[in-house]
Design an enzyme around this catalytic site. Structure first.
Site, PDB file in Angstrom:
ATOM      1  N   ARG A 114      40.648  32.584  32.110  1.00 53.72           N
ATOM      2  CA  ARG A 114      39.235  32.714  31.741  1.00 53.72           C
ATOM      3  C   ARG A 114      39.004  34.133  31.230  1.00 53.72           C
ATOM      4  O   ARG A 114      39.506  35.104  31.817  1.00 53.72           O
ATOM      5  CB  ARG A 114      38.312  32.449  32.940  1.00 53.72           C
ATOM      6  CG  ARG A 114      38.165  30.972  33.311  1.00 53.72           C
ATOM      7  CD  ARG A 114      37.511  30.138  32.210  1.00 53.72           C
ATOM      8  NE  ARG A 114      37.446  28.720  32.531  1.00 53.72           N
ATOM      9  CZ  ARG A 114      38.303  27.786  32.099  1.00 53.72           C
ATOM     10  NH1 ARG A 114      39.309  28.114  31.304  1.00 53.72           N
ATOM     11  NH2 ARG A 114      38.143  26.518  32.439  1.00 53.72           N
ATOM     12  N   GLN A 122      31.359  31.366  25.629  1.00 59.98           N
ATOM     13  CA  GLN A 122      31.878  30.489  24.568  1.00 59.98           C
ATOM     14  C   GLN A 122      30.798  29.568  24.029  1.00 59.98           C
ATOM     15  O   GLN A 122      30.062  28.997  24.845  1.00 59.98           O
ATOM     16  CB  GLN A 122      33.061  29.681  25.128  1.00 59.98           C
ATOM     17  CG  GLN A 122      34.222  30.561  25.517  1.00 59.98           C
ATOM     18  CD  GLN A 122      35.460  29.783  25.980  1.00 59.98           C
ATOM     19  OE1 GLN A 122      36.495  30.368  26.186  1.00 59.98           O
ATOM     20  NE2 GLN A 122      35.370  28.494  26.133  1.00 59.98           N
TER      21      GLN A 122
HETATM   22  P1  NAI Z   1      45.647  25.937  40.405  1.00 59.96           P
HETATM   23  O1  NAI Z   1      44.501  25.737  41.322  1.00 59.96           O
HETATM   24  O2  NAI Z   1      46.774  24.981  40.445  1.00 59.96           O
HETATM   25  O3  NAI Z   1      46.254  27.401  40.633  1.00 59.96           O
HETATM   26  C1  NAI Z   1      45.469  28.546  40.682  1.00 59.96           C
HETATM   27  C2  NAI Z   1      46.216  29.603  41.476  1.00 59.96           C
HETATM   28  O4  NAI Z   1      45.491  30.843  41.370  1.00 59.96           O
HETATM   29  C3  NAI Z   1      46.305  29.265  42.966  1.00 59.96           C
HETATM   30  O5  NAI Z   1      47.652  29.361  43.397  1.00 59.96           O
HETATM   31  C4  NAI Z   1      45.423  30.312  43.614  1.00 59.96           C
HETATM   32  O6  NAI Z   1      45.858  30.691  44.914  1.00 59.96           O
HETATM   33  C5  NAI Z   1      45.540  31.466  42.625  1.00 59.96           C
HETATM   34  N1  NAI Z   1      44.479  32.462  42.779  1.00 59.96           N
HETATM   35  C6  NAI Z   1      43.156  32.256  43.024  1.00 59.96           C
HETATM   36  N2  NAI Z   1      42.533  33.430  43.165  1.00 59.96           N
HETATM   37  C7  NAI Z   1      43.469  34.393  43.005  1.00 59.96           C
HETATM   38  C8  NAI Z   1      43.428  35.806  43.066  1.00 59.96           C
HETATM   39  N3  NAI Z   1      42.304  36.478  43.391  1.00 59.96           N
HETATM   40  N4  NAI Z   1      44.572  36.484  42.823  1.00 59.96           N
HETATM   41  C9  NAI Z   1      45.732  35.834  42.574  1.00 59.96           C
HETATM   42  N5  NAI Z   1      45.836  34.497  42.527  1.00 59.96           N
HETATM   43  C10 NAI Z   1      44.715  33.784  42.752  1.00 59.96           C
HETATM   44  O7  NAI Z   1      45.009  26.019  38.956  1.00 59.96           O
HETATM   45  P2  NAI Z   1      45.713  25.746  37.549  1.00 59.96           P
HETATM   46  O8  NAI Z   1      45.677  24.300  37.230  1.00 59.96           O
HETATM   47  O9  NAI Z   1      46.995  26.470  37.507  1.00 59.96           O
HETATM   48  O10 NAI Z   1      44.649  26.443  36.557  1.00 59.96           O
HETATM   49  C11 NAI Z   1      44.361  27.832  36.682  1.00 59.96           C
HETATM   50  C12 NAI Z   1      43.207  28.184  35.760  1.00 59.96           C
HETATM   51  O11 NAI Z   1      43.619  28.096  34.402  1.00 59.96           O
HETATM   52  C13 NAI Z   1      42.000  27.245  35.835  1.00 59.96           C
HETATM   53  O12 NAI Z   1      41.165  27.533  36.934  1.00 59.96           O
HETATM   54  C14 NAI Z   1      41.320  27.521  34.524  1.00 59.96           C
HETATM   55  O13 NAI Z   1      40.439  28.616  34.638  1.00 59.96           O
HETATM   56  C15 NAI Z   1      42.469  27.905  33.590  1.00 59.96           C
HETATM   57  N6  NAI Z   1      42.738  26.837  32.605  1.00 59.96           N
HETATM   58  C16 NAI Z   1      42.607  27.144  31.275  1.00 59.96           C
HETATM   59  C17 NAI Z   1      42.773  26.175  30.321  1.00 59.96           C
HETATM   60  C18 NAI Z   1      42.678  26.485  28.868  1.00 59.96           C
HETATM   61  O14 NAI Z   1      42.509  25.580  28.046  1.00 59.96           O
HETATM   62  N7  NAI Z   1      42.797  27.739  28.468  1.00 59.96           N
HETATM   63  C19 NAI Z   1      43.038  24.770  30.689  1.00 59.96           C
HETATM   64  C20 NAI Z   1      43.286  24.585  32.108  1.00 59.96           C
HETATM   65  C21 NAI Z   1      43.089  25.584  33.027  1.00 59.96           C
END
Ligand code: NAI
Length: 399
Positions: free
Chosen positions: A291, A320
């Protein structure tokens, strides 16, 4: 094989992240109706959507939901008009029962908007990442927020790999020469490197971050690192050879390439900022497809423009669609290097759209049938966070 096995390992071993014991979806028996008003805020597809029906995430093709909604007597309102009090979004959300939004053209559901949404029971994110919804306000109003977890994580991981290569190999400068009728190899090569032998680290080692680590193995890096408050299971970490670094500054100081793969929440807003961007190694690269607001716009642009880092790339922007004046549109390092920004599209490939459209319909069907949701899709439910990925919460404060 190794990559596929490690992915399944992560799914089974790590995914307690979002898997509290299966609980039925909020009991809406007193308030849920069998027919209701569904509001979908999506991006306009224009000519492309009329030519390409697989552009399901558009207002024109509305996730393939139109026929089902009609057959089941639901009122379906579809719009891309999302900003300001007079917008269709703010007008219709007031009495909608189900809200569908997408991260690619986010209907920002602020506390004020959720306060006005008196009938809202379910907010579905068509995709992954629900930070455009005020999750604390959703909890306050006991609105369930669900997303289609996993639907586009491969799409993003591939985009991360592409962006890293574009930056490390200084692709843009070469491409501009190719299409601009020029040929001066030294001007490209002076900022071009191999990915092999570099230290690559991910902030967030969940579904996307882990898939990036898996893909990175094939490039023979010097080391793979991760920064996440949730440790990978030993076996998953071992599979990709990733080492956890618990201090962010220490992590930034060790990486040649940093890739951001955590959700946006109170604890990650401005995570990379003017105070710590200088802790990144000189001549390193930063990629953010998570993000926009996780990386401070001005601080990153300054680090690229000044030449401290060799480049920044990604597809996500703080607001956005992003205004034309955003500093990431024009930032450029010495010798014209280091900008690999694109509009937000990594998670909305045609393959991904099919998956998140199907997933959105399933969530809505479950809701109207009173069936439990897949726990992995739940972000907030019954006034509480159903996932540990949106911050470690102590007394309501995320970190
Ligand atoms: P996920 O929930 O599988 O993994 C997120 C990880 O981030 C978790 O392991 C969590 O512990 C960690 N995390 C949370 N807060 C943190 C912090 N303060 N410091 C370090 N690590 C932290 O989520 P996933 O599926 O991997 O997606 C991650 C993000 O990617 C989504 O929340 C979304 O914002 C973004 N995304 C972007 C897309 C795009 O089109 N550009 C599409 C899909 C997701």
């Amino acid at each position: 094989f190794a990559a596929r096995n490690a992915s399944s390992l992560l799914r089974t071993a790590v995914k307690p992240i979002a898997t509290p014991s299966p609980a039925p979806l909020r009991n809406f028996s007193s308030s849920r109706t069998n027919m209701g008003k569904i509001l979908a805020v999506l991006y306009d597809g224009g000519k492309a959507a009329s030519e390409e029906p697989r552009l399901l995430g558009t207002t024109e093709n509305v996730l393939g939901l139109r026929d089902w909604a009609k057959e089941n007597g639901h009122e379906l309102i579809v719009t891309s008009d999302k900003e300001g009090e007079g917008s269709e979004f703010q007008k219709h959300v007031k009495d909608a029962e189900v809200l569908i939004t997408t991260p690619f053209h986010p209907g920002y559901a602020t506390k004020k908007i959720l306060d006005s949404a008196k009938n809202l029971k379910l907010a579905v994110t068509a995709g992954v990442g629900s930070d455009h919804i005020d999750l604390n306000a959703a909890n306050e109003h006991k609105i369930t927020v669900a997303e289609v977890s996993g639907s586009n994580v491969v799409s993003v991981a591939e985009h991360v790999m592409m962006t890293i290569l574009i930056l490390v190999r200084n692709y843009n400068v070469g491409h501009e020469q190719a299409v601009g009728g020029k040929w001066q190899v030294s001007d490209i090569a002076r900022d071009a490197y191999d990915l092999e032998g570099k230290v690559v680290g991910t902030i967030g080692a969940g579904r996307i971050g882990y898939r990036v680590l898996e893909r990175m193995v094939a490039f023979n890096p010097k080391e793979l690192l991760y920064y996440d408050y949730t440790a990978l299971p030993d076996e998953a970490a071992k599979k990709v050879g990733a080492r956890r670094v618990e201090d962010l500054n220490d992590f930034l100081g060790q990486c040649d390439v940093v890739t951001v793969n955590c959700p946006l929440h109170e604890g990650t807003r401005d995570l990379i900022n003017k105070d710590n961007v200088g802790k990144m190694k000189k001549n390193s690269w930063l990629v953010n497809t998570a993000r926009g607001a996780i990386c401070n716009s001005e601080a990153v642009a300054e680090a690229v423009n000044s030449g401290h880092i060799l480049g920044y790339g990604g597809d996500v922007w703080e607001v956005q669609p992003s205004p034309a004046s955003h500093p990431w549109r024009k930032m450029l390092g010495p010798h014209g290097r280091g900008n690999a920004m694109v509009p937000h599209y990594s998670g909305t490939t045609l393959d991904a759209q099919k998956r998140y459209a199907d997933g959105t319909i399933e969530i809505i069907k479950n809701y109207y049938a009173g069936k439990p949701q897949n726990p992995a899709n739940l972000i907030v439910e019954n006034g509480e966070y159903a996932t540990k990925a949106y911050g470690q919460r102590k007394k309501g404060v995320a970190s």
